[in-house]
Design a protein around this motif. Structure first.
Motif, PDB file in Angstrom:
ATOM      1  N   LEU A 142      28.682  -8.200  13.344  1.00 61.59           N
ATOM      2  CA  LEU A 142      28.654  -6.764  13.589  1.00 61.59           C
ATOM      3  C   LEU A 142      29.299  -6.420  14.928  1.00 61.59           C
ATOM      4  CD1 LEU A 142      25.083  -5.796  12.316  1.00 61.59           C
ATOM      5  CD2 LEU A 142      27.279  -5.395  11.186  1.00 61.59           C
ATOM      6  N   TYR A 143      29.184  -7.333  15.902  1.00 66.73           N
ATOM      7  CA  TYR A 143      29.836  -7.099  17.197  1.00 66.73           C
ATOM      8  C   TYR A 143      31.355  -7.125  17.052  1.00 66.73           C
ATOM      9  CZ  TYR A 143      31.192  -7.776  22.058  1.00 66.73           C
ATOM     10  OH  TYR A 143      31.784  -7.646  23.299  1.00 66.73           O
ATOM     11  N   GLN A 144      31.844  -8.006  16.170  1.00 68.39           N
ATOM     12  CA  GLN A 144      33.280  -8.064  15.918  1.00 68.39           C
ATOM     13  C   GLN A 144      33.756  -6.928  15.015  1.00 68.39           C
ATOM     14  OE1 GLN A 144      35.395 -10.180  17.353  1.00 68.39           O
ATOM     15  NE2 GLN A 144      33.746 -11.235  18.457  1.00 68.39           N
ATOM     16  N   MET A 145      32.848  -6.300  14.280  1.00 64.67           N
ATOM     17  CA  MET A 145      33.183  -5.185  13.388  1.00 64.67           C
ATOM     18  C   MET A 145      32.333  -3.980  13.787  1.00 64.67           C
ATOM     19  SD  MET A 145      33.202  -7.382   9.826  1.00 64.67           S
ATOM     20  CE  MET A 145      33.707  -5.971   8.835  1.00 64.67           C
ATOM     21  N   PRO A 146      32.721  -3.265  14.844  1.00 63.24           N
ATOM     22  CA  PRO A 146      31.879  -2.158  15.338  1.00 63.24           C
ATOM     23  C   PRO A 146      31.722  -1.023  14.332  1.00 63.24           C
ATOM     24  CG  PRO A 146      34.024  -2.184  16.442  1.00 63.24           C
ATOM     25  CD  PRO A 146      33.928  -3.445  15.662  1.00 63.24           C
ATOM     26  N   PHE A 147      32.727  -0.821  13.464  1.00 61.41           N
ATOM     27  CA  PHE A 147      32.605   0.244  12.469  1.00 61.41           C
ATOM     28  C   PHE A 147      31.487  -0.064  11.478  1.00 61.41           C
ATOM     29  CE2 PHE A 147      34.261   2.733   8.758  1.00 61.41           C
ATOM     30  CZ  PHE A 147      34.078   3.981   9.348  1.00 61.41           C
ATOM     31  N   ALA A 148      31.330  -1.350  11.133  1.00 58.87           N
ATOM     32  CA  ALA A 148      30.224  -1.742  10.259  1.00 58.87           C
ATOM     33  C   ALA A 148      28.881  -1.556  10.951  1.00 58.87           C
ATOM     34  CB  ALA A 148      30.405  -3.198   9.821  1.00 58.87           C
ATOM     35  N   LEU A 149      28.848  -1.814  12.255  1.00 59.73           N
ATOM     36  CA  LEU A 149      27.610  -1.600  13.010  1.00 59.73           C
ATOM     37  C   LEU A 149      27.232  -0.128  13.019  1.00 59.73           C
ATOM     38  CD1 LEU A 149      25.374  -2.655  14.868  1.00 59.73           C
ATOM     39  CD2 LEU A 149      26.960  -2.441  16.788  1.00 59.73           C
ATOM     40  N   VAL A 150      28.231   0.742  13.199  1.00 60.46           N
ATOM     41  CA  VAL A 150      27.964   2.186  13.179  1.00 60.46           C
ATOM     42  C   VAL A 150      27.465   2.614  11.799  1.00 60.46           C
ATOM     43  CG1 VAL A 150      29.036   4.464  13.391  1.00 60.46           C
ATOM     44  CG2 VAL A 150      29.616   2.666  15.022  1.00 60.46           C
ATOM     45  N   GLY A 151      28.061   2.051  10.746  1.00 66.39           N
ATOM     46  CA  GLY A 151      27.609   2.396   9.401  1.00 66.39           C
ATOM     47  C   GLY A 151      26.185   1.952   9.138  1.00 66.39           C
ATOM     48  N   LEU A 152      25.819   0.756   9.610  1.00 67.81           N
ATOM     49  CA  LEU A 152      24.456   0.265   9.407  1.00 67.81           C
ATOM     50  C   LEU A 152      23.447   1.117  10.174  1.00 67.81           C
ATOM     51  CD1 LEU A 152      22.682  -1.935   8.149  1.00 67.81           C
ATOM     52  CD2 LEU A 152      23.074  -3.319  10.192  1.00 67.81           C
ATOM     53  N   ILE A 153      23.784   1.477  11.406  1.00 71.38           N
ATOM     54  CA  ILE A 153      22.886   2.335  12.192  1.00 71.38           C
ATOM     55  C   ILE A 153      22.762   3.713  11.553  1.00 71.38           C
ATOM     56  CG2 ILE A 153      22.587   3.447  14.438  1.00 71.38           C
ATOM     57  CD1 ILE A 153      23.884   1.033  15.729  1.00 71.38           C
ATOM     58  N   ILE A 184      19.585  10.707  -4.165  1.00 74.17           N
ATOM     59  CA  ILE A 184      20.724  11.208  -3.386  1.00 74.17           C
ATOM     60  C   ILE A 184      20.899  10.399  -2.108  1.00 74.17           C
ATOM     61  CG2 ILE A 184      21.593  13.200  -2.095  1.00 74.17           C
ATOM     62  CD1 ILE A 184      20.224  14.996  -4.155  1.00 74.17           C
ATOM     63  N   ALA A 185      19.801  10.078  -1.435  1.00 73.90           N
ATOM     64  CA  ALA A 185      19.880   9.265  -0.209  1.00 73.90           C
ATOM     65  C   ALA A 185      20.404   7.864  -0.502  1.00 73.90           C
ATOM     66  CB  ALA A 185      18.511   9.187   0.460  1.00 73.90           C
ATOM     67  N   GLN A 186      20.037   7.300  -1.636  1.00 74.98           N
ATOM     68  CA  GLN A 186      20.547   5.991  -2.006  1.00 74.98           C
ATOM     69  C   GLN A 186      22.053   6.020  -2.263  1.00 74.98           C
ATOM     70  OE1 GLN A 186      18.155   4.861  -5.382  1.00 74.98           O
ATOM     71  NE2 GLN A 186      16.461   4.062  -4.116  1.00 74.98           N
ATOM     72  N   CYS A 187      22.524   7.053  -2.916  1.00 75.97           N
ATOM     73  CA  CYS A 187      23.970   7.184  -3.153  1.00 75.97           C
ATOM     74  C   CYS A 187      24.730   7.345  -1.850  1.00 75.97           C
ATOM     75  CB  CYS A 187      24.240   8.360  -4.084  1.00 75.97           C
ATOM     76  SG  CYS A 187      23.594   8.161  -5.756  1.00 75.97           S
ATOM     77  N   VAL A 188      24.194   8.174  -0.947  1.00 78.15           N
ATOM     78  CA  VAL A 188      24.847   8.359   0.355  1.00 78.15           C
ATOM     79  C   VAL A 188      24.846   7.051   1.140  1.00 78.15           C
ATOM     80  CG1 VAL A 188      24.707   9.579   2.549  1.00 78.15           C
ATOM     81  CG2 VAL A 188      24.298  10.811   0.423  1.00 78.15           C
ATOM     82  N   THR A 189      23.738   6.298   1.082  1.00 76.02           N
ATOM     83  CA  THR A 189      23.665   5.011   1.775  1.00 76.02           C
ATOM     84  C   THR A 189      24.682   4.025   1.234  1.00 76.02           C
ATOM     85  OG1 THR A 189      21.298   5.341   2.175  1.00 76.02           O
ATOM     86  CG2 THR A 189      22.146   3.099   2.376  1.00 76.02           C
ATOM     87  N   ALA A 190      24.825   3.976  -0.099  1.00 77.32           N
ATOM     88  CA  ALA A 190      25.801   3.070  -0.702  1.00 77.32           C
ATOM     89  C   ALA A 190      27.221   3.433  -0.293  1.00 77.32           C
ATOM     90  CB  ALA A 190      25.660   3.104  -2.227  1.00 77.32           C
ATOM     91  N   VAL A 191      27.525   4.735  -0.246  1.00 84.81           N
ATOM     92  CA  VAL A 191      28.868   5.167   0.163  1.00 84.81           C
ATOM     93  C   VAL A 191      29.139   4.770   1.610  1.00 84.81           C
ATOM     94  CG1 VAL A 191      30.325   7.179   0.576  1.00 84.81           C
ATOM     95  CG2 VAL A 191      28.992   7.015  -1.520  1.00 84.81           C
ATOM     96  N   ILE A 192      28.147   4.957   2.489  1.00 86.85           N
ATOM     97  CA  ILE A 192      28.331   4.612   3.907  1.00 86.85           C
ATOM     98  C   ILE A 192      28.510   3.107   4.083  1.00 86.85           C
ATOM     99  CG2 ILE A 192      27.219   4.606   6.169  1.00 86.85           C
ATOM    100  CD1 ILE A 192      25.869   7.218   5.429  1.00 86.85           C
ATOM    101  N   ILE A 194      29.618   0.896   1.880  1.00 86.16           N
ATOM    102  CA  ILE A 194      30.895   0.434   1.329  1.00 86.16           C
ATOM    103  C   ILE A 194      32.057   0.893   2.204  1.00 86.16           C
ATOM    104  CG2 ILE A 194      32.458   0.639  -0.650  1.00 86.16           C
ATOM    105  CD1 ILE A 194      29.994   0.848  -2.436  1.00 86.16           C
ATOM    106  N   TYR A 195      32.005   2.120   2.674  1.00 86.81           N
ATOM    107  CA  TYR A 195      33.107   2.656   3.472  1.00 86.81           C
ATOM    108  C   TYR A 195      33.207   1.981   4.838  1.00 86.81           C
ATOM    109  CZ  TYR A 195      36.181   6.083   5.691  1.00 86.81           C
ATOM    110  OH  TYR A 195      37.227   6.682   6.362  1.00 86.81           O
ATOM    111  N   SER A 196      32.059   1.571   5.390  1.00 84.53           N
ATOM    112  CA  SER A 196      32.062   0.927   6.712  1.00 84.53           C
ATOM    113  C   SER A 196      32.152  -0.595   6.649  1.00 84.53           C
ATOM    114  CB  SER A 196      30.807   1.331   7.481  1.00 84.53           C
ATOM    115  OG  SER A 196      29.642   0.960   6.755  1.00 84.53           O
ATOM    116  N   ASN A 197      32.313  -1.167   5.436  1.00 85.03           N
ATOM    117  CA  ASN A 197      32.482  -2.622   5.262  1.00 85.03           C
ATOM    118  C   ASN A 197      31.281  -3.429   5.775  1.00 85.03           C
ATOM    119  OD1 ASN A 197      34.981  -2.577   3.967  1.00 85.03           O
ATOM    120  ND2 ASN A 197      36.108  -2.557   5.910  1.00 85.03           N
ATOM    121  N   VAL A 198      30.095  -2.889   5.597  1.00 85.64           N
ATOM    122  CA  VAL A 198      28.901  -3.646   5.969  1.00 85.64           C
ATOM    123  C   VAL A 198      28.730  -4.849   5.051  1.00 85.64           C
ATOM    124  CG1 VAL A 198      26.392  -3.530   6.232  1.00 85.64           C
ATOM    125  CG2 VAL A 198      27.799  -1.606   6.925  1.00 85.64           C
ATOM    126  N   GLN A 199      29.124  -4.696   3.783  1.00 84.79           N
ATOM    127  CA  GLN A 199      29.005  -5.814   2.844  1.00 84.79           C
ATOM    128  C   GLN A 199      29.916  -6.969   3.239  1.00 84.79           C
ATOM    129  OE1 GLN A 199      30.460  -3.002   2.199  1.00 84.79           O
ATOM    130  NE2 GLN A 199      32.458  -3.369   1.287  1.00 84.79           N
TER     131      GLN A 199
END
Length: 234
Positions: A142-153, A184-192, A194-199
Motif C-alpha cells: 500500500l505504501y508503494q501504491m498510494p492510490f490503493a491506500l486512499v481507496g482502502l481508507i 448500495i454501500a456494497q456496490c460503491v465499495t466494490a467500485v472504489i 476496483i478503481y483504486s486497484n486495492v485487489q
C-alpha cells in the motif's frame, strides 16, 4: 523396581517407530531420520556404481532432477490442511531464535515427504509469524501504491459514515430501507476497490507472503516444539 516403558529400547518396525514419534511430538527426530536415511541411500547407490565420468554425470543429473521434483512438490500440497483456529491462540514464537534461527537451522529437503512434513508442522508452529509478515507485506504494498491506500481508507470511512447515519436515523426499525442502503454501500465499495486497484495490492501481498511462507517452512528444520523447563536444584 518398575521401569516406565521406553519404545527406544524395543525392536520396533520403522513405520511403528515413526508413528510413535509423530504421536509423541518428536518431529525434529523424524525430520533428522528422514534426511539421514535419504543421504545413506544416495551414498550407497553411488558407491556401488563404477567410478567413471558417465556415472558421475548421471548422479549429478539425478540429484538435480530430485531437487526439482522436491521444489515442484511444494506447490502441489496445501500448507493449511492441518492448521486450526487454536494454533493462532498460542503465543507468537520469538523471531530471532525460533522463527529465523541460525545458518544451521536450514537445509534443503531430501525428499517430497520431508518437505511436506516440514511445511505442515512449521505452518502450525509459526502461523502467527506468517500472519504478521503478511500484514507487513500488505502495508509495504500500500505504501508503494498510494492510490490503493486512499481507496482502502475511503471504503473504511464510507462504512463508518453509514454506521453513524444508521444509528442516528434509526434504520434498525426500517429493515427494508436499511437493506437497500447496505446494498448500495456494497456496490460503491466494490467500485472504489476496483478503481483504486486495492485487489492488485492484496494479490501482490498474498503472492509474496505465500511464496515466502512456503519456502521458509520447507527449508526450515523442525526444532523441538517446547523446551523442557529445568528447575533449580537445591
Amino acid at each position: 523396581m518398575v521401569f516406565s516403558s521406553n519404545p527406544l529400547s524395543l525392536s520396533l518396525p520403522e513405520p511403528a517407530f515413526e508413528s510413535w514419534l509423530r504421536d509423541s511430538g518428536y518431529l525434529e527426530i523424524l525430520d533428522h531420520c528422514t534426511a539421514s536415511t535419504t543421504t545413506t541411500t544416495t551414498t550407497t547407490t553411488n558407491s556401488d556404481d563404477p567410478s567413471s565420468t558417465t556415472s558421475t554425470t548421471t548422479s549429478i543429473t539425478s540429484c538435480i532432477l530430485s531437487h526439482i521434483v522436491t521444489l515442484l512438490s511444494l506447490f502441489t500440497l496445501n500448507p493449511f490442511s492441518k492448521l486450526t483456529a487454536d494454533d493462532f491462540s498460542d503465543q507468537t514464537p520469538s523471531w530471532t531464535h525460533r522463527f529465523f534461527g541460525f545458518c544451521d537451522s536450514y537445509s534443503f529437503p531430501s525428499s517430497p515427504a520431508q518437505a511436506r512434513l516440514r511445511v505442515h508442522e512449521n505452518v502450525k508452529r509459526y502461523c502467527r509469524n506468517y500472519a504478521t509478515l503478511f500484514i507487513i507485506f500488505f502495508a509495504c504494498t500500500l505504501y508503494q501504491m498510494p492510490f490503493a491506500l486512499v481507496g482502502l481508507i475511503s471504503c473504511l470511512a464510507l462504512w463508518d459514515v453509514f454506521k453513524f447515519c444508521a444509528d442516528k436515523w434509526g434504520l434498525d426499525h426500517h429493515p427494508v430501507v436499511r437493506q437497500c442502503l447496505v446494498r448500495i454501500a456494497q456496490c460503491v465499495t466494490a467500485v472504489i476497490l476496483i478503481y483504486s486497484n486495492v485487489q492488485m495490492a492484496m494479490f501482490c501481498a498474498l503472492g509474496i507472503s505465500y511464496a515466502g511462507m512456503l519456502f521458509h517452512a520447507a527449508f526450515r528444520k523442525l526444532a523441538p516444539a517446547k523446551q523442557p523447563s529445568r528447575g533449580r536444584s537445591k
